[in-house]
Design an enzyme around this catalytic site. Structure first.
Site, PDB file in Angstrom:
ATOM      1  CB  THR A 123      57.433  86.061 -66.299  1.00 45.63           C
ATOM      2  OG1 THR A 123      57.274  86.610 -64.994  1.00 45.63           O
ATOM      3  CG2 THR A 123      57.279  84.545 -66.182  1.00 45.63           C
ATOM      4  CG  ASP A 124      59.947  89.139 -62.503  1.00 50.00           C
ATOM      5  OD1 ASP A 124      58.845  88.581 -62.634  1.00 50.00           O
ATOM      6  OD2 ASP A 124      60.092  90.224 -61.889  1.00 50.00           O
ATOM      7  CD  GLU A 125      55.034  85.790 -61.267  1.00 54.31           C
ATOM      8  OE1 GLU A 125      54.611  84.681 -60.927  1.00 54.31           O
ATOM      9  OE2 GLU A 125      54.363  86.833 -61.175  1.00 54.31           O
ATOM     10  CE1 TYR A 147      52.149  83.554 -66.466  1.00 51.67           C
ATOM     11  CE2 TYR A 147      53.387  84.330 -64.557  1.00 51.67           C
ATOM     12  CZ  TYR A 147      53.065  84.434 -65.906  1.00 51.67           C
ATOM     13  OH  TYR A 147      53.653  85.408 -66.681  1.00 51.67           O
ATOM     14  CB  SER A 148      56.204  80.996 -62.215  1.00 50.09           C
ATOM     15  OG  SER A 148      55.963  80.285 -61.032  1.00 50.09           O
ATOM     16  CE  LYS A 151      55.443  83.261 -69.822  1.00 51.36           C
ATOM     17  NZ  LYS A 151      54.897  83.611 -71.170  1.00 51.36           N
ATOM     18  CG  ASN A 176      54.108  93.018 -61.437  1.00 46.89           C
ATOM     19  OD1 ASN A 176      53.283  93.717 -61.995  1.00 46.89           O
ATOM     20  ND2 ASN A 176      53.790  92.081 -60.575  1.00 46.89           N
TER      21      ASN A 176
HETATM   22  P1  NAD Z   1      47.359  89.255 -70.997  1.00 47.07           P
HETATM   23  O1  NAD Z   1      46.691  88.208 -70.175  1.00 47.07           O
HETATM   24  O2  NAD Z   1      46.923  90.662 -70.916  1.00 47.07           O
HETATM   25  O3  NAD Z   1      47.286  88.855 -72.540  1.00 47.07           O
HETATM   26  C1  NAD Z   1      47.468  87.542 -72.993  1.00 47.07           C
HETATM   27  C2  NAD Z   1      46.924  87.482 -74.419  1.00 47.07           C
HETATM   28  O4  NAD Z   1      47.151  86.150 -74.910  1.00 47.07           O
HETATM   29  C3  NAD Z   1      45.424  87.736 -74.517  1.00 47.07           C
HETATM   30  O5  NAD Z   1      45.150  88.625 -75.583  1.00 47.07           O
HETATM   31  C4  NAD Z   1      44.827  86.377 -74.764  1.00 47.07           C
HETATM   32  O6  NAD Z   1      43.615  86.412 -75.506  1.00 47.07           O
HETATM   33  C5  NAD Z   1      45.952  85.707 -75.533  1.00 47.07           C
HETATM   34  N1  NAD Z   1      45.914  84.244 -75.440  1.00 47.07           N
HETATM   35  C6  NAD Z   1      45.789  83.489 -74.323  1.00 47.07           C
HETATM   36  N2  NAD Z   1      45.792  82.194 -74.649  1.00 47.07           N
HETATM   37  C7  NAD Z   1      45.946  82.113 -75.994  1.00 47.07           C
HETATM   38  C8  NAD Z   1      46.046  81.042 -76.910  1.00 47.07           C
HETATM   39  N3  NAD Z   1      45.976  79.768 -76.522  1.00 47.07           N
HETATM   40  N4  NAD Z   1      46.215  81.336 -78.225  1.00 47.07           N
HETATM   41  C9  NAD Z   1      46.276  82.629 -78.650  1.00 47.07           C
HETATM   42  N5  NAD Z   1      46.176  83.675 -77.816  1.00 47.07           N
HETATM   43  C10 NAD Z   1      46.019  83.428 -76.503  1.00 47.07           C
HETATM   44  O7  NAD Z   1      48.906  89.091 -70.645  1.00 47.07           O
HETATM   45  P2  NAD Z   1      50.066  90.198 -70.582  1.00 47.07           P
HETATM   46  O8  NAD Z   1      50.129  90.733 -69.230  1.00 47.07           O
HETATM   47  O9  NAD Z   1      49.951  91.106 -71.751  1.00 47.07           O
HETATM   48  O10 NAD Z   1      51.324  89.252 -70.767  1.00 47.07           O
HETATM   49  C11 NAD Z   1      51.818  88.960 -72.084  1.00 47.07           C
HETATM   50  C12 NAD Z   1      53.017  88.045 -71.963  1.00 47.07           C
HETATM   51  O11 NAD Z   1      54.006  88.667 -71.151  1.00 47.07           O
HETATM   52  C13 NAD Z   1      52.710  86.715 -71.293  1.00 47.07           C
HETATM   53  O12 NAD Z   1      53.463  85.721 -71.950  1.00 47.07           O
HETATM   54  C14 NAD Z   1      53.196  86.892 -69.868  1.00 47.07           C
HETATM   55  O13 NAD Z   1      53.590  85.666 -69.308  1.00 47.07           O
HETATM   56  C15 NAD Z   1      54.367  87.811 -70.086  1.00 47.07           C
HETATM   57  N6  NAD Z   1      54.713  88.714 -68.959  1.00 47.07           N
HETATM   58  C16 NAD Z   1      53.741  89.467 -68.357  1.00 47.07           C
HETATM   59  C17 NAD Z   1      54.112  90.354 -67.345  1.00 47.07           C
HETATM   60  C18 NAD Z   1      53.096  91.211 -66.638  1.00 47.07           C
HETATM   61  O14 NAD Z   1      53.424  91.789 -65.600  1.00 47.07           O
HETATM   62  N7  NAD Z   1      51.879  91.351 -67.123  1.00 47.07           N
HETATM   63  C19 NAD Z   1      55.456  90.450 -66.956  1.00 47.07           C
HETATM   64  C20 NAD Z   1      56.410  89.636 -67.594  1.00 47.07           C
HETATM   65  C21 NAD Z   1      56.024  88.783 -68.611  1.00 47.07           C
HETATM   66  O1  DAU Z   2      56.546  89.569 -62.325  1.00 49.72           O
HETATM   67  C1  DAU Z   2      56.002  89.331 -63.576  1.00 49.72           C
HETATM   68  C2  DAU Z   2      54.595  88.806 -63.431  1.00 49.72           C
HETATM   69  O2  DAU Z   2      53.836  89.883 -62.877  1.00 49.72           O
HETATM   70  C3  DAU Z   2      53.972  88.335 -64.729  1.00 49.72           C
HETATM   71  O3  DAU Z   2      54.700  87.230 -65.226  1.00 49.72           O
HETATM   72  C4  DAU Z   2      52.509  87.939 -64.528  1.00 49.72           C
HETATM   73  O4  DAU Z   2      51.910  87.626 -65.769  1.00 49.72           O
HETATM   74  C5  DAU Z   2      51.772  89.125 -63.915  1.00 49.72           C
HETATM   75  O5  DAU Z   2      50.453  88.752 -63.605  1.00 49.72           O
HETATM   76  C6  DAU Z   2      52.481  89.598 -62.653  1.00 49.72           C
HETATM   77  O6  DAU Z   2      52.360  88.580 -61.619  1.00 49.72           O
HETATM   78  P1  DAU Z   2      52.140  88.995 -60.091  1.00 49.72           P
HETATM   79  O7  DAU Z   2      51.557  87.852 -59.381  1.00 49.72           O
HETATM   80  O8  DAU Z   2      53.367  89.614 -59.529  1.00 49.72           O
HETATM   81  O9  DAU Z   2      51.072  90.186 -60.316  1.00 49.72           O
HETATM   82  P2  DAU Z   2      49.762  90.549 -59.506  1.00 49.72           P
HETATM   83  O10 DAU Z   2      49.317  91.878 -59.983  1.00 49.72           O
HETATM   84  O11 DAU Z   2      48.779  89.443 -59.493  1.00 49.72           O
HETATM   85  O12 DAU Z   2      50.327  90.712 -58.016  1.00 49.72           O
HETATM   86  C7  DAU Z   2      51.318  91.690 -57.731  1.00 49.72           C
HETATM   87  C8  DAU Z   2      51.531  91.748 -56.226  1.00 49.72           C
HETATM   88  O13 DAU Z   2      50.361  92.307 -55.622  1.00 49.72           O
HETATM   89  C9  DAU Z   2      51.742  90.403 -55.564  1.00 49.72           C
HETATM   90  O14 DAU Z   2      52.624  90.549 -54.453  1.00 49.72           O
HETATM   91  C10 DAU Z   2      50.358  90.030 -55.068  1.00 49.72           C
HETATM   92  C11 DAU Z   2      49.754  91.374 -54.724  1.00 49.72           C
HETATM   93  N1  DAU Z   2      48.300  91.486 -54.915  1.00 49.72           N
HETATM   94  C12 DAU Z   2      47.766  91.137 -56.108  1.00 49.72           C
HETATM   95  C13 DAU Z   2      46.418  91.258 -56.340  1.00 49.72           C
HETATM   96  C14 DAU Z   2      45.827  90.845 -57.679  1.00 49.72           C
HETATM   97  C15 DAU Z   2      47.489  91.999 -53.900  1.00 49.72           C
HETATM   98  O15 DAU Z   2      47.984  92.338 -52.808  1.00 49.72           O
HETATM   99  N2  DAU Z   2      46.151  92.115 -54.135  1.00 49.72           N
HETATM  100  C16 DAU Z   2      45.590  91.753 -55.313  1.00 49.72           C
HETATM  101  O16 DAU Z   2      44.349  91.879 -55.447  1.00 49.72           O
END
Ligand code: NAD
Ligand code: DAU
Length: 337
Positions: A123-125, A147-148, A151, A176
């Protein structure tokens, strides 16, 4: 290619599985997923009858489950993670177990099986708060949330396995991500589903923190390219370069759903809230990748999907969802929302 896709029942992982089976007819996929609150087998309904697909429920931190599956595959693509920053502030232990220890178990399995590729979805985080400019792959890792940090810990293990054991591993750092099938705790699906239920949209702090939003298909096409054409040992940023604030997300959702501005509700800020992430993705662009969906089009598509798939998200907003919600959200100057 025979892929072991961990976390393939989650938001981005399930998109990657659907895309792989659609675009690479010679490939097969085993999904290993623990089905946490964020995992949902229904996300894989479109591929369930495909003979090249198999689903296994299990934990990536369990070597007895991982090793036999790894021996049936050529590559591991690791999406499995605890992924929500706010939950990591409350209870970081499971983040360390899955995102760090689980990654170690997968790396050991890939090493034993002699895999030709390992792709760690990061992740970019990991770059931390970016005041100016855009993060490049060589920049230092400065994670600021549990979290970050988890990661980043997973990434450092990947680096160690490359250096120590020559494991041909690639790391992608996506920004994100938003789109269909996203569990409604992250800002975009939360705001869309709250607006559809005429509930307030809780904006952290003053709503000016920005994220570099990317549509889920663009993110997955980037991971696919990095897996197939990327250089082992390298990291690749995947960002669309669209910096959008929290208030802009809220305004966009309300406009698309024709809901009143009064639904915006400013709540207490996230502790340690990173103000800005921004990626320079020129390294992946040099391999031929570019984003295809801009924020306006992506949001139209995403909002329309949530409107049409209430039966997918409505059951998710119950029980534990609301318990966490009540603990997490504190309206400025008042009681519970
Ligand atoms: P998500 O939370 O929707 O999905 C995570 C999945 O992993 C779920 O299906 C969960 O059941 C599974 N999981 C969790 N713990 C596990 C374990 N111990 N063993 C097996 N499975 C397990 O997450 P997402 O948003 O789809 O993110 C997927 C990946 O991408 C993550 O590694 C996250 O860090 C990364 N990522 C997410 C974002 C974002 O904005 N959502 C951005 C950049 C990177
Ligand atoms: O940037 C990549 C990351 O993006 C991934 O690695 C993470 O898995 C994913 O959850 C996401 O993290 P963020 O913390 O950026 O996402 P989130 O949607 O929680 O928050 C996005 C922005 O919105 C952040 O500035 C916080 C704000 N926010 C979030 C929530 C949930 C709000 O203002 N209100 C909210 O209720």
């Amino acid at each position: 290619m025979r892929l072991l896709v961990t976390g393939g029942a989650g938001f981005i992982g399930s998109e990657f599985v659907r895309m792989t089976l659609r675009d690479h007819l010679e490939d097969s996929v085993i999904v290993l997923d623990k089905l946490t609150y964020a995992g949902n087998e229904r996300n894989l309904d479109p591929v369930r009858v495909d003979p090249r697909f198999r689903f296994v429920k299990g934990d990536i931190a369990d070597q007895s489950v991982v090793d036999p599956l790894a021996s049936e595959c050529d590559v591991i693509v690791n999406f499995a993670a605890e992924s929500h920053v706010d939950r990591s502030l409350e209870a970081p232990g499971q983040f360390i177990m899955t995102d760090v220890y689980g990654t170690y178990v997968l790396l050991e399995a890939a090493r034993s099986a002699g895999h030709e590729r390992f792709l760690q979805v990061s992740t970019d985080e990991v770059y931390g708060d970016v005041a100016d400019g855009r993060s490049r792959e060589g920049d230092p890792l400065r994670p600021r949330s549990p979290y970050s940090a988890s990661k980043a810990g997973g990434e450092l293990l990947v680096q160690a396995y490359r250096a120590s054991h020559g494991l041909p591993a690639i790391v992608t750092r996506g920004s994100n991500t938003y789109g269909w099938y996203q569990y409604p705790e992250k800002i975009i699906p939360l705001f869309i589903t709250n607006a559809l239920e005429d509930r307030p949209l809780p904006i952290y702090g003053d709503g000016s923190a920005v994220r570099d939003y990317i549509f889920v298909e663009d993110h997955c096409r980037g991971i696919d390219l990095a897996l197939r054409e990327g250089v082992p040992g390298e990291e690749y940023n995947i960002g669309a370069g669209q910096e959008i604030s929290g208030t802009t997300v809220a305004e966009t959702v309300l406009r698309l759903l024709d809901k009143p501005a009064a639904l915006q509700q400013f709540v207490s800020d996230r502790p340690g809230h990173d103000r800005r992430y921004a990626l320079d993705s020129s390294k992946l662009r040099a391999l031929g990748w570019e984003p295809r969906v801009d924020f306006g089009k992506g949001m139209e598509t995403t909002v329309a999907w949530y409107v049409e798939h209430r039966e997918w998200w409505s059951p998710l907003k119950s029980g534990e969802f609301w318990e966490f919600y009540r603990r997490n959200y504190k309206p400025v100057g008042s009681g519970a929302p």
